[in-house]
Motif scaffolding. Structure first.
Motif, mmCIF file in Angstrom:
data_model
loop_
_atom_site.group_PDB
_atom_site.id
_atom_site.type_symbol
_atom_site.label_atom_id
_atom_site.label_comp_id
_atom_site.label_asym_id
_atom_site.label_seq_id
_atom_site.Cartn_x
_atom_site.Cartn_y
_atom_site.Cartn_z
ATOM 1 N N UNK A 1 0.807 -1.208 0.000
ATOM 2 C CA UNK A 1 0.000 0.000 0.000
ATOM 3 C C UNK A 1 0.837 1.252 0.000
ATOM 4 N N UNK A 2 0.191 2.370 -0.289
ATOM 5 C CA UNK A 2 0.869 3.658 -0.290
ATOM 6 C C UNK A 2 -0.194 4.743 -0.167
ATOM 7 N N UNK A 3 0.231 5.987 -0.280
ATOM 8 C CA UNK A 3 -0.683 7.124 -0.171
ATOM 9 C C UNK A 3 -0.400 8.121 -1.290
ATOM 10 N N UNK A 4 -1.369 8.993 -1.524
ATOM 11 C CA UNK A 4 -1.212 10.082 -2.494
ATOM 12 C C UNK A 4 -1.955 11.300 -1.972
ATOM 13 N N UNK A 5 -1.332 12.459 -2.058
ATOM 14 C CA UNK A 5 -1.983 13.694 -1.629
ATOM 15 C C UNK A 5 -2.664 14.352 -2.820
ATOM 16 N N UNK B 1 -5.338 16.859 1.766
ATOM 17 C CA UNK B 1 -6.096 15.607 1.812
ATOM 18 C C UNK B 1 -5.218 14.438 1.367
ATOM 19 N N UNK B 2 -5.481 13.269 1.957
ATOM 20 C CA UNK B 2 -4.621 12.117 1.720
ATOM 21 C C UNK B 2 -5.477 10.889 1.442
ATOM 22 N N UNK B 3 -5.165 10.200 0.350
ATOM 23 C CA UNK B 3 -5.841 8.951 0.000
ATOM 24 C C UNK B 3 -4.880 7.793 0.198
ATOM 25 N N UNK B 4 -5.400 6.700 0.716
ATOM 26 C CA UNK B 4 -4.609 5.480 0.872
ATOM 27 C C UNK B 4 -5.075 4.452 -0.157
ATOM 28 N N UNK B 5 -4.130 3.739 -0.760
ATOM 29 C CA UNK B 5 -4.509 2.699 -1.711
ATOM 30 C C UNK B 5 -3.630 1.469 -1.516
ATOM 31 N N UNK B 6 -4.205 0.319 -1.816
ATOM 32 C CA UNK B 6 -3.504 -0.959 -1.772
ATOM 33 C C UNK B 6 -3.589 -1.581 -3.158
ATOM 34 N N UNK B 7 -2.475 -2.054 -3.669
ATOM 35 C CA UNK B 7 -2.423 -2.619 -5.014
ATOM 36 C C UNK B 7 -2.033 -4.091 -4.973
ATOM 37 N N UNK B 8 -2.568 -4.833 -5.934
ATOM 38 C CA UNK B 8 -2.153 -6.205 -6.199
ATOM 39 C C UNK B 8 -1.426 -6.185 -7.532
ATOM 40 N N UNK B 9 -0.144 -6.547 -7.546
ATOM 41 C CA UNK B 9 0.687 -6.468 -8.740
ATOM 42 C C UNK B 9 1.297 -7.833 -9.034
#
Length: 462
Positions: free
Chosen positions: A138-142, A166-174
């Protein structure tokens, strides 16, 4: 009269199959796009920015180093003129409205379909012991500090109002084999159950049975592993720091390698009683410890928890080597956030923020779509090629391919694949680099109050 590019859906389909109608046509398979359009049941109106034109303009914006809407519309006009089509207005408002109309579910379908296509066509030599390995992180993006974004993706509580973002969190499957993003879960950073493990639970149902999930310590919980086993998925995770490991217990498989029984813990607050009752009361887990001999690695020893119990098929050395490949997802996220500039988003509403993130994933998979045939043609693996080099090659060849005829276009395509395959990622075992920057930042004070308040202080009004 308002001009339009595609008057009918069937003409769009024929254009996708037979002509270079829009940028990235060669990379977005026509049948995949048609399938996604049919599943979404999208209706096309006679307007300049149809869903397809909007999507390709959005992709151009994401893949360009200049992410502005003005540059994206200018690029579309340059392409239309080269194709003998009338240009659109330089005003970006129509394009921005078209992005709002573009269904998010359509973009998500394309991301998943392209990734699935890459997985299906992956060489057996790219798999691990004949099995597909999925990596999770996972990671974040502003994003811009607007009231709309703050309501859906609030800034961290540690930041003062009107000072943070504002900050969004996301989790990826790669995919480990192809590097494609298979799925993504997105949410705010609000504490309990908005973390990476909570987002992962939304992705498990989309994973295919028989695959292996590779992740760091935060994903190897009892309930997380139980959910994977229920769907026929194995896991390899770094052991959580709170779980005690005693290699004197359990069934010994070798030195610091054993199988133990994990007991079901108490029901967490986020889980309802019915789901908790369905969870197994215990599970067999293999625990193993290995030393890391690589210079510069931050730890000397790593303890793993895995459901791959057979020591003959999956030796301790094999599992140690597999876990060290988890670092690839860190590089993939760096490519997405830094190379493709997704670390700071630009959209001012949460609906467009979601689309911006997913279009980044679509653009990322398009680049991976280029790396797979280039690697196969050169007898290499996709992981051996440079992601940034592929993006540079695509950008360099794209403009020439817009204006080329079918014969020259085919030659340019083959030359682009050769260029991509030439730019290999160096194999540098034992490389050690300090985690520090040499170039100093400019000496500006930090903004510790709302900008209007700081401006008034400068004007002597505060």
């Amino acid at each position: 009269m308002t001009q339009h590019i595609f008057p009918r859906v069937d003409e769009q389909a024929n254009a996708l199959r037979n002509a270079a109608t829009l940028p990235y046509h060669d990379l977005l398979d026509g049948e995949v796009v048609e399938s996604a359009l049919a599943e979404e049941n999208l209706k096309f109106r006679v307007r300049v920015y149809t869903p397809l034109v909007t999507l390709w303009t959005f992709l151009t914006q994401i893949l360009d180093s200049d992410h502005s809407c003005r540059k994206a519309v200018s690029s579309l006009n340059a392409f239309l003129i080269c194709q003998g089509q009338p240009s659109v207005s330089p005003d970006t408002s129509n394009y921005c409205k078209a992005r709002l109309r573009l269904p998010l579910s359509f973009i998500i379908r394309l991301v998943r379909k392209i990734a699935e296509l890459l997985e299906q066509n992956a060489s057996s030599e790219w798999l691990w012991k004949g099995r597909s390995v999925l990596m999770v992180d996972g990671s974040t993006a502003s994003m811009p500090d607007t009231p709309e974004n703050q309501r859906v993706y609030p800034q961290p509580v540690s930041q003062k109002p009107s000072v943070g973002y504002p900050l969004a969190r996301f989790v990826t499957i790669i995919s480990l084999a192809t590097g494609a993003v298979l799925d993504l879960a997105l949410g705010p950073c609000l504490g309990k159950e908005t973390g990476e493990t909570g987002l992962l639970r939304n992705l498990v149902k989309g994973m295919k049975a028989g695959s292996i999930l590779l992740g760091d310590r935060s994903f190897g919980s009892y309930f997380g592993i139980a959910a994977l086993l229920e769907r026929g998925i194995d896991g390899v995770f770094r052991m959580h720091q709170r779980r005690k490991v005693d290699f004197r217990r359990g069934r010994c498989l070798g030195i610091t390698d054993h199988i133990v029984i994990w007991q079901k813990p108490a029901r967490p607050k986020w889980m309802d009683e019915a789901t908790y009752a369905q969870m197994p009361d215990e599970m067999r887990v293999r625990e193993l410890r290995f030393r890391v001999e690589q210079p510069g690695y931050r730890v000397d020893e790593i303890v793993l928890a895995t459901t791959l119990l057979d020591p003959i098929v999956y030796s301790k050395e094999d599992l140690a080597d597999l876990f060290l490949k988890r670092w690839n997802i860190e590089l993939d996220l760096r490519s997405i956030k830094i190379v493709m500039q997704m670390d700071v988003l630009r959209c001012k509403s949460p609906d467009l923020v979601d689309k911006e993130i997913w279009v980044h994933m679509l653009a990322y998979n398009i680049i991976r779509r280029l790396m797979v045939p280039a690697a196969a043609k050169a007898g290499a693996e996709p992981r051996e090629l440079s992601f940034k080099g592929t993006l540079q090659a695509l950008t360099a060849f794209r403009d020439a391919m817009r204006m080329a005829g079918p014969v020259l276009r085919a030659e340019l395509w083959q030359e682009m694949l050769v260029t991509i395959a030439y730019d290999r990622v160096g194999d540098r075992p034992g490389r050690v680099e300090p985690r520090a920057k040499k170039r100093r930042p400019k000496q500006y004070d930090l903004l510790n109050c709302p900008r209007d308040e700081a401006r008034n202080r400068l004007l002597g009004l505060a």
